[in-house]
Design a protein around this motif. Structure first.
Motif, PDB file in Angstrom:
ATOM      1  N   THR A  31       2.567   1.725  -3.407  1.00  0.00           N
ATOM      2  CA  THR A  31       1.608   2.212  -4.394  1.00  0.00           C
ATOM      3  C   THR A  31       1.388   3.713  -4.220  1.00  0.00           C
ATOM      4  O   THR A  31       1.339   4.461  -5.200  1.00  0.00           O
ATOM      5  N   GLU A  66       5.265   1.291  -9.621  1.00  0.00           N
ATOM      6  CA  GLU A  66       4.379   0.456 -10.427  1.00  0.00           C
ATOM      7  C   GLU A  66       4.536  -1.013 -10.036  1.00  0.00           C
ATOM      8  O   GLU A  66       5.651  -1.510  -9.883  1.00  0.00           O
ATOM      9  N   GLU A  97       0.825  -1.212   0.000  1.00  0.00           N
ATOM     10  CA  GLU A  97       0.000   0.000   0.000  1.00  0.00           C
ATOM     11  C   GLU A  97       0.861   1.264   0.000  1.00  0.00           C
ATOM     12  O   GLU A  97       0.607   2.201  -0.739  1.00  0.00           O
ATOM     13  N   PRO A 130       4.029  -2.889  -7.197  1.00  0.00           N
ATOM     14  CA  PRO A 130       4.903  -3.162  -6.055  1.00  0.00           C
ATOM     15  C   PRO A 130       4.847  -4.602  -5.564  1.00  0.00           C
ATOM     16  O   PRO A 130       5.799  -5.085  -4.964  1.00  0.00           O
ATOM     17  N   GLU A 131       3.755  -5.322  -5.864  1.00  0.00           N
ATOM     18  CA  GLU A 131       3.663  -6.719  -5.433  1.00  0.00           C
ATOM     19  C   GLU A 131       4.667  -7.607  -6.163  1.00  0.00           C
ATOM     20  O   GLU A 131       4.941  -8.715  -5.743  1.00  0.00           O
TER      21      GLU A 131
END
Length: 89
Positions: free
Chosen positions: A43, A48, A40, A50-51
């Protein structure tokens, strides 16, 4: 290859917590954000996807808010409480 360079943020559940420590010689701050909190925040900072970041990439980007040093990323094992395994003769 270690656990930080082989795992992405998406490989963990969003509720899993990691430990971030300020290294010796720094302020000694310790925080325990969840993976969801890290995604979170990334982001919000405009990163871009981030996961898809690997844990070592995340560790390189994190800095202590108090002293400005790079934080050390550690695994937190708070959920796995184990009983004492030793014994007396």
């Amino acid at each position: 290859m270690n656990w930080k360079s082989g795992l992405q943020l998406r490989d963990h559940d969003a509720g899993v917590r990691v430990e971030l420590n300020c290294p010796p010689g720094g302020c000694g701050r310790t925080i325990r954000p969840s993976i969801g909190d890290i995604i979170e925040r990334a982001t919000a900072l405009g990163i871009e996807a981030p996961e898809q970041l690997y844990l070592d990439e995340v560790a390189r980007r994190l800095k202590c808010r108090q002293c400005g040093r790079r934080l050390v990323l550690l695994q937190s094992h708070e959920e796995n409480m184990e009983a004492f395994q030793g014994g007396m003769p």
